[in-house]
Design an enzyme around this catalytic site. Sequence first.
Site, PDB file in Angstrom:
ATOM      1  CG  ASN A   7       0.663  -5.123  -4.842  1.00  0.00           C
ATOM      2  OD1 ASN A   7       1.331  -5.695  -5.709  1.00  0.00           O
ATOM      3  ND2 ASN A   7       1.110  -4.926  -3.612  1.00  0.00           N
ATOM      4  NE  ARG A  18       8.633 -18.825 -21.091  1.00  0.00           N
ATOM      5  CZ  ARG A  18       7.789 -19.179 -22.070  1.00  0.00           C
ATOM      6  NH1 ARG A  18       7.940 -18.648 -23.291  1.00  0.00           N
ATOM      7  NH2 ARG A  18       6.816 -20.031 -21.835  1.00  0.00           N
ATOM      8  CG  HIS A  43       5.937  -5.313  -0.962  1.00  0.00           C
ATOM      9  ND1 HIS A  43       5.093  -5.606   0.087  1.00  0.00           N
ATOM     10  CD2 HIS A  43       7.187  -5.433  -0.461  1.00  0.00           C
ATOM     11  CE1 HIS A  43       5.808  -5.872   1.168  1.00  0.00           C
ATOM     12  NE2 HIS A  43       7.082  -5.779   0.860  1.00  0.00           N
ATOM     13  NE  ARG A  45       7.206  -9.596  -0.872  1.00  0.00           N
ATOM     14  CZ  ARG A  45       6.809  -9.460   0.387  1.00  0.00           C
ATOM     15  NH1 ARG A  45       7.704  -9.456   1.367  1.00  0.00           N
ATOM     16  NH2 ARG A  45       5.524  -9.326   0.686  1.00  0.00           N
ATOM     17  CD  GLU A  70       2.044  -2.229   0.216  1.00  0.00           C
ATOM     18  OE1 GLU A  70       2.275  -3.425   0.026  1.00  0.00           O
ATOM     19  OE2 GLU A  70       0.939  -1.789   0.583  1.00  0.00           O
ATOM     20  CB  THR A 100       2.991 -12.938   1.105  1.00  0.00           C
ATOM     21  OG1 THR A 100       2.400 -11.676   0.783  1.00  0.00           O
ATOM     22  CG2 THR A 100       2.121 -13.651   2.118  1.00  0.00           C
ATOM     23  CG  HIS A 190      -1.954  -9.581   2.917  1.00  0.00           C
ATOM     24  ND1 HIS A 190      -0.630  -9.464   2.522  1.00  0.00           N
ATOM     25  CD2 HIS A 190      -2.229 -10.904   2.892  1.00  0.00           C
ATOM     26  CE1 HIS A 190      -0.130 -10.672   2.287  1.00  0.00           C
ATOM     27  NE2 HIS A 190      -1.061 -11.557   2.510  1.00  0.00           N
ATOM     28  CG  HIS A 214      -2.661 -13.294  -4.596  1.00  0.00           C
ATOM     29  ND1 HIS A 214      -1.477 -13.797  -5.093  1.00  0.00           N
ATOM     30  CD2 HIS A 214      -3.505 -14.346  -4.484  1.00  0.00           C
ATOM     31  CE1 HIS A 214      -1.613 -15.102  -5.273  1.00  0.00           C
ATOM     32  NE2 HIS A 214      -2.827 -15.456  -4.903  1.00  0.00           N
TER      33      HIS A 214
HETATM   34  C1  LIG Z   1       1.978  -5.466   2.458  1.00  0.00           C
HETATM   35  C2  LIG Z   1       1.095  -6.359   1.696  1.00  0.00           C
HETATM   36  O1  LIG Z   1       0.208  -7.001   2.221  1.00  0.00           O
HETATM   37  C3  LIG Z   1       1.338  -6.597   0.261  1.00  0.00           C
HETATM   38  O2  LIG Z   1       2.292  -5.749  -0.297  1.00  0.00           O
HETATM   39  C4  LIG Z   1       1.819  -7.995   0.091  1.00  0.00           C
HETATM   40  O3  LIG Z   1       2.967  -8.092   0.849  1.00  0.00           O
HETATM   41  C5  LIG Z   1       2.063  -8.341  -1.321  1.00  0.00           C
HETATM   42  O4  LIG Z   1       3.331  -8.908  -1.405  1.00  0.00           O
HETATM   43  P1  LIG Z   1       3.501 -10.164  -2.372  1.00  0.00           P
HETATM   44  O5  LIG Z   1       2.889  -9.765  -3.694  1.00  0.00           O
HETATM   45  O6  LIG Z   1       4.994 -10.380  -2.417  1.00  0.00           O
HETATM   46  O7  LIG Z   1       2.739 -11.289  -1.732  1.00  0.00           O
HETATM   47  N1  LIG Z   2      -0.869  -3.736   0.931  1.00  0.00           N
HETATM   48  C1  LIG Z   2      -1.587  -4.849   0.369  1.00  0.00           C
HETATM   49  C2  LIG Z   2      -1.258  -4.978  -1.076  1.00  0.00           C
HETATM   50  O1  LIG Z   2      -0.614  -4.117  -1.637  1.00  0.00           O
HETATM   51  C3  LIG Z   2      -1.762  -6.127  -1.842  1.00  0.00           C
HETATM   52  O2  LIG Z   2      -1.938  -7.267  -1.044  1.00  0.00           O
HETATM   53  P1  LIG Z   2      -2.629  -8.517  -1.794  1.00  0.00           P
HETATM   54  O3  LIG Z   2      -3.946  -8.030  -2.324  1.00  0.00           O
HETATM   55  O4  LIG Z   2      -1.703  -8.927  -2.915  1.00  0.00           O
HETATM   56  O5  LIG Z   2      -2.778  -9.569  -0.729  1.00  0.00           O
END
Ligand SMILES: CC(=O)[C@@H](O)[C@H](O)COP(=O)(O)O
Ligand SMILES: NCC(=O)COP(=O)(O)O
Length: 237
Positions: A7, A18, A43, A45, A70, A100, A190, A214
């Site tokens: 992700n 920036r 994802h 938003r 997503e 999130t 997640h 993350h």
């Molecule tokens: C569905 C999921 O768990 C991830 O896509 C998470 O929502 C990441 O989104 P953020 O990077 O905005 O936290």
């Molecule tokens: N669907 C989970 C995702 O794409 C990434 O979640 P995270 O590792 O950023 O919490």
Amino acid sequence: MTKLSVNINKIATLRNSRGGDLPNVVAFAKDVQRFGAEGVTVHPRPDERHIRYQDAYDLKPEVYTEYNIEGNPIPKFIDMVLEIKPTQVTLVPDSIDAITSNAGWDTIKHKDFLVEVIKEFKQNGIRTSIFVDPVLEQIEGAKVTGTDRIELYTEAFAHQYGLGNESAIEPYTACAELANRLNLGVNAGHDLSLDNIKFFKDHIPGLLEVSIGHALISESLYLGVENVIQMYLHKLK
Ligand SMILES: CC(=O)[C@@H](O)[C@H](O)COP(=O)(O)O
Ligand SMILES: NCC(=O)COP(=O)(O)O
């Protein structure tokens, strides 16, 4: 085999901070695939805090592994996904102002809506996945929606595992076993990380994909992106 989908939301977070184009999101997606990632997840938003809708379009020609988009299926999101036609769409019921994703679908309460949306994506050749909490009734409800896969929402597991509570895996194992019996594909994501991914993978039968952002990006700040991706792939074997 469990596929690793990276992700890249957080790369867009850094870029947007920036106002320029550094780091370049598309270039990063090409690199993670070159380093061995088996998918790219974004994802976008509604507030475009990180991944912008345009990023999702720009990435389409460059993602030659699996492309997973997503999001909450609001009309603008649905229209975008139908235009882009990624490998997979993962439907997430998060509110516009959520920091999130923070909950899975109520697949029973929202059955009619999910049936309709999932049908449209599948008719357009897009594999569907829906974000769910590890609750058996919700997995049964997911089957009724016609979705190809579920994505187990793993924040609760990650938090408890970090506190030393390995029993937190139990509902996830039970839900994966039920999904397998129902011929539902199992994804997860997640807060998965290098610390918890092997334990999680070892207890989830039929795990097809993990999407990780993350922690992976944070770990890469210290260990390097290519090295971290290789570490995840090794732990997922
Ligand atoms: C569905 C999921 O768990 C991830 O896509 C998470 O929502 C990441 O989104 P953020 O990077 O905005 O936290
Ligand atoms: N669907 C989970 C995702 O794409 C990434 O979640 P995270 O590792 O950023 O919490």
